[in-house]
Design a protein around this motif. Structure first.
Motif, PDB file in Angstrom:
ATOM      1  N   GLU A  88       0.821  -1.220   0.000  1.00 17.45           N
ATOM      2  CA  GLU A  88       0.000   0.000   0.000  1.00 17.45           C
ATOM      3  C   GLU A  88       0.853   1.267   0.000  1.00 17.45           C
ATOM      4  O   GLU A  88       0.388   2.340  -0.361  1.00 17.45           O
ATOM      5  N   LYS A  89       2.132   1.146   0.420  1.00 19.14           N
ATOM      6  CA  LYS A  89       3.019   2.323   0.407  1.00 19.14           C
ATOM      7  C   LYS A  89       3.668   2.511  -0.963  1.00 19.14           C
ATOM      8  O   LYS A  89       4.540   3.364  -1.141  1.00 19.14           O
ATOM      9  N   LEU A  90       3.304   1.620  -1.903  1.00 17.21           N
ATOM     10  CA  LEU A  90       3.854   1.638  -3.257  1.00 17.21           C
ATOM     11  C   LEU A  90       5.320   1.219  -3.300  1.00 17.21           C
ATOM     12  O   LEU A  90       6.094   1.625  -4.171  1.00 17.21           O
ATOM     13  N   SER A  91       5.732   0.410  -2.312  1.00 15.76           N
ATOM     14  CA  SER A  91       7.028  -0.258  -2.393  1.00 15.76           C
ATOM     15  C   SER A  91       6.817  -1.497  -3.249  1.00 15.76           C
ATOM     16  O   SER A  91       5.759  -2.147  -3.172  1.00 15.76           O
ATOM     17  N   ASN A 204      10.002   4.169  -2.800  1.00 21.23           N
ATOM     18  CA  ASN A 204       9.833   5.619  -3.017  1.00 21.23           C
ATOM     19  C   ASN A 204      10.085   6.021  -4.462  1.00 21.23           C
ATOM     20  O   ASN A 204      10.615   7.099  -4.721  1.00 21.23           O
ATOM     21  N   ILE A 205       9.742   5.182  -5.388  1.00 23.02           N
ATOM     22  CA  ILE A 205       9.915   5.532  -6.807  1.00 23.02           C
ATOM     23  C   ILE A 205       8.543   5.683  -7.482  1.00 23.02           C
ATOM     24  O   ILE A 205       8.306   6.665  -8.182  1.00 23.02           O
ATOM     25  N   ALA A 206       7.648   4.732  -7.246  1.00 27.48           N
ATOM     26  CA  ALA A 206       6.331   4.794  -7.904  1.00 27.48           C
ATOM     27  C   ALA A 206       5.468   5.891  -7.282  1.00 27.48           C
ATOM     28  O   ALA A 206       5.464   6.076  -6.066  1.00 27.48           O
ATOM     29  N   ARG A 207       4.771   6.624  -8.130  1.00 27.33           N
ATOM     30  CA  ARG A 207       3.872   7.683  -7.641  1.00 27.33           C
ATOM     31  C   ARG A 207       2.417   7.241  -7.675  1.00 27.33           C
ATOM     32  O   ARG A 207       1.579   7.757  -6.932  1.00 27.33           O
ATOM     33  N   ARG A 208       2.118   6.292  -8.578  1.00 27.24           N
ATOM     34  CA  ARG A 208       0.749   5.812  -8.717  1.00 27.24           C
ATOM     35  C   ARG A 208       0.758   4.321  -8.953  1.00 27.24           C
ATOM     36  O   ARG A 208       1.669   3.810  -9.634  1.00 27.24           O
ATOM     37  N   LEU A 209      -0.252   3.657  -8.392  1.00 30.15           N
ATOM     38  CA  LEU A 209      -0.402   2.225  -8.619  1.00 30.15           C
ATOM     39  C   LEU A 209      -1.829   2.002  -9.093  1.00 30.15           C
ATOM     40  O   LEU A 209      -2.778   2.440  -8.439  1.00 30.15           O
ATOM     41  N   VAL A 210      -1.969   1.383 -10.253  1.00 35.01           N
ATOM     42  CA  VAL A 210      -3.304   1.072 -10.763  1.00 35.01           C
ATOM     43  C   VAL A 210      -3.508  -0.430 -10.667  1.00 35.01           C
ATOM     44  O   VAL A 210      -2.767  -1.204 -11.295  1.00 35.01           O
ATOM     45  N   VAL A 211      -4.466  -0.822  -9.845  1.00 33.02           N
ATOM     46  CA  VAL A 211      -4.754  -2.242  -9.643  1.00 33.02           C
ATOM     47  C   VAL A 211      -5.996  -2.589 -10.458  1.00 33.02           C
ATOM     48  O   VAL A 211      -7.017  -1.908 -10.363  1.00 33.02           O
ATOM     49  N   GLY A 212      -5.880  -3.629 -11.268  1.00 35.73           N
ATOM     50  CA  GLY A 212      -7.018  -4.057 -12.101  1.00 35.73           C
ATOM     51  C   GLY A 212      -7.683  -5.297 -11.515  1.00 35.73           C
ATOM     52  O   GLY A 212      -7.019  -6.144 -10.914  1.00 35.73           O
ATOM     53  N   PHE A 213      -8.992  -5.379 -11.702  1.00 30.15           N
ATOM     54  CA  PHE A 213      -9.767  -6.527 -11.217  1.00 30.15           C
ATOM     55  C   PHE A 213     -10.488  -7.191 -12.387  1.00 30.15           C
ATOM     56  O   PHE A 213     -10.795  -6.525 -13.392  1.00 30.15           O
ATOM     57  N   GLU A 214     -10.802  -8.475 -12.203  1.00 33.41           N
ATOM     58  CA  GLU A 214     -11.453  -9.230 -13.288  1.00 33.41           C
ATOM     59  C   GLU A 214     -12.843  -8.720 -13.629  1.00 33.41           C
ATOM     60  O   GLU A 214     -13.344  -8.950 -14.722  1.00 33.41           O
ATOM     61  N   ASN A 215     -13.488  -8.023 -12.692  1.00 34.48           N
ATOM     62  CA  ASN A 215     -14.835  -7.486 -12.986  1.00 34.48           C
ATOM     63  C   ASN A 215     -14.756  -6.192 -13.807  1.00 34.48           C
ATOM     64  O   ASN A 215     -15.766  -5.533 -14.033  1.00 34.48           O
ATOM     65  N   GLY A 216     -13.543  -5.811 -14.201  1.00 31.08           N
ATOM     66  CA  GLY A 216     -13.389  -4.636 -15.067  1.00 31.08           C
ATOM     67  C   GLY A 216     -13.125  -3.354 -14.299  1.00 31.08           C
ATOM     68  O   GLY A 216     -12.880  -2.308 -14.884  1.00 31.08           O
TER      69      GLY A 216
END
Ligand code: 5RP
Length: 223
Positions: A88-91, A204-216
């Protein structure tokens, strides 16, 4: 729906005409490259791209994406890349596809790194996925033993025809830690070993994380 594709397409919605874009590596970044090429044609985007691996460079070129080298570009606006594990901290743990060094060079020279992942990549504590470490060939046996002293179980990555070689001509040693309680300290200890080029911890490198789910659906976590 394919959760990887869902995440990748959502991430591409953050891109725009005129940008210089970093192309990631792996089966999730694959979908981002496909979508970038589609948007480029549909919206007549004039973009420049830099790739994090030979594989992604060839993929991008085959779709008509103009690929440049660092000598030819200025700032990279956004890089979209995958991950093997994310918290959740984008590590992150990256390098399952063997491209961690170029990925880190491109990511740390980008204004923004967007990570794309299906929900199976989300973890509370990093380390279940063996941490990839890129090491030079000379003395690799000793480097591997020094990695073992850090409390992991290290294995040189192999493919059918012999040892796996990165695009940079190095080996990958996959280090099974089980749990990495302090990713920042572990990152420092690994990279302090002579013979190690870099490791797959991205802190401390990623600024955004996009998590995709099977329901779209997708979830965006920003930092
Ligand atoms: C390659 C990587 C990839 O981004 C990572 O392995 C995730 O790959 P995939 O999207 O295929 O699960 O770091 O070096």
């Amino acid at each position: 729906m394919n959760a990887k594709q869902v995440a990748a397409e959502k991430a591409v919605s953050f891109l725009d005409d005129g940008m210089t874009i970093g192309l990631g590596t792996g089966s999730t970044a694959y979908w981002a490259i496909e979508k970038i090429a589609e948007e480029m044609k549909k919206r007549k985007w004039r973009i420049r791209a830099i790739a994090t691996s030979v594989r992604s460079e060839e993929h991008g070129r085959s779709l008509g994406i103009p690929i440049y080298s660092f000598a030819d570009i200025g700032t990279i606006d956004v890089t979209i890349d995958g991950a093997d594990e994310a918290d959740e901290k984008l590590s992150l743990i990256k390098g399952g596809g063997g491209a961690l060094l170029r990925e880190k060079i491109v990511a740390t020279n980008s204004n923004q790194l967007i990570i794309v992942a299906d929900d199976s990549k989300m973890v509370k504590t990093l380390g279940k996925f063996p941490l990839p470490v890129e090491v030079v060939l000379f003395g690799w046996e000793r480097t591997l033993e020094k990695l073992r002293l850090l409390g992991c179980s290290p294995t040189r990555r192999m493919k059918e025809s012999g040892p796996y070689l990165t695009d940079n001509g190095n080996y990958i040693v996959d280090c099974a830690f089980g749990e990495i309680e302090d990713p920042e300290a572990t990152h420092g200890r690994i990279n302090a070993i002579t013979g190690v080029v870099d490791n797959g911890l991205f802190i401390n490198i990623a600024r955004r994380l996009v998590v995709g789910f099977e329901n779209g659906e997708s979830r965006v976590i920003s930092r």
